[in-house]
Design an enzyme around this catalytic site. Structure first.
Site, mmCIF file in Angstrom:
data_model
loop_
_atom_site.group_PDB
_atom_site.id
_atom_site.type_symbol
_atom_site.label_atom_id
_atom_site.label_comp_id
_atom_site.label_asym_id
_atom_site.label_seq_id
_atom_site.Cartn_x
_atom_site.Cartn_y
_atom_site.Cartn_z
ATOM 1 N N SER A 1 0.995 -1.172 -0.038
ATOM 2 C CA SER A 1 0.079 0.038 -0.030
ATOM 3 C C SER A 1 0.869 1.082 0.057
ATOM 4 C CB SER A 1 -0.852 0.030 1.238
ATOM 5 O OG SER A 1 -1.247 1.472 1.635
ATOM 6 N N TYR B 1 -1.943 -1.143 10.646
ATOM 7 C CA TYR B 1 -2.144 -1.168 9.473
ATOM 8 C C TYR B 1 -0.665 -0.690 8.520
ATOM 9 C CZ TYR B 1 -3.773 -1.285 4.300
ATOM 10 O OH TYR B 1 -4.009 -1.626 2.907
#
Length: 259
Positions: free
Chosen positions: A145, A158
């Site tokens: 990401s 995350y």
């Protein structure tokens, strides 16, 4: 040149194919000619999507997979190799997210996100690589990401897990490169998925994030097609250990120094 991106006779595993980016990746690979192993916690949920892939003339199987369970990972790989003679490509996509201020993140929140995104990705790669090593060929694409390279408030577990994916990618690339296996990280920026849909329903937030993206918009599914096929194909055979950001430029920092 087209043969450089042709995945005919390749077999790809795509984890986390029940929705969102996993399905985009799978569809792109199928259009390039790959047969597919699609996984989800409950594989019956992805049967309609599997039928869509089959309509393209591809072979497809669906398999249950819980990446927090080692036995489930081993069973998934066993089922894949019992149907297909080899595994050429792994799209290590299964993941989750919990959005909370850091002071509100619980022990179980942390474990859920990090165990799914990081530990799960490692052990899926490990078990698939056992078969790739026998063939001396493989393309492993870990899905990271923009948070693999940038920090965002409210996403501590995350960000930690996706930063770990970047480092894991480099380690595995170093270890398996001489055995014909490339390992790269594909890192999408801001794409609307079922997981983050609530954000995109907030116009104020959407205007804010678009203002920070140099290209001026969030990602669209087709923005990922070329990158995933490139990293899965023979055209990327001399590229390994890299993180490819598909983020419209938001990772540049996107902080205005002028009005």
């Amino acid at each position: 040149m087209s043969e450089l991106f042709d995945l005919t006779n390749n077999v790809a595993i795509v984890t986390g194919a029940s929705r969102g980016l996993g399905q985009y990746f799978a569809l792109a690979l199928a259009k390039a000619g790959a047969d597919l192993v699609l996984t989800s916690r409950n594989s019956t949920d992805i049967e309609p999507f599997a039928q869509e892939i089959k309509s393209l003339g591809r072979k497809v199987i669906t398999v249950d997979l819980d990446v927090e369970n080692l036995q489930s990972i081993e069973n998934m790989v066993s089922q894949a190799v019992s149907v297909f003679p080899k595994i050429d490509i792994l799209i290590n996509n299964a993941g989750c997210n919990i959005r909370k201020p850091a002071v509100e993140v619980s022990w179980s929140d942390w474990n859920s996100v990090v165990n799914t995104n990081l530990r799960g990705s490692f052990f899926v790669a490990q078990k698939v690589a056992e078969h790739m090593l026998k063939k001396q060929y493989g393309r492993i694409i870990n899905i990271g990401s923009v948070t693999s390279v940038s920090g965002f408030a409210g996403l501590a577990p995350y960000c930690a897990s996706r930063g770990g994916i970047k480092q894991l990618t480099m380690s595995l690339a170093d270890e398996w490169g001489k055995s014909g296996i490339t390992v790269n990280c594909l890192a999408p920026g801001w794409f609307e998925t079922a997981q983050n849909k609530v954000l995109y329903e907030n116009k104020q937030w959407l205007d804010y994030i678009c203002d920070r993206i140099p290209i001026g918009r969030p990602g669209r599914p087709h923005d990922l097609d070329g990158a995933v096929v490139f990293l899965a194909s023979k055209s990327s055979e001399y590229i390994t250990g890299q993180t490819l950001l598909i983020d419209g430029g938001v990772s540049t920092g996107a902080t205005k120094a002028t009005v």
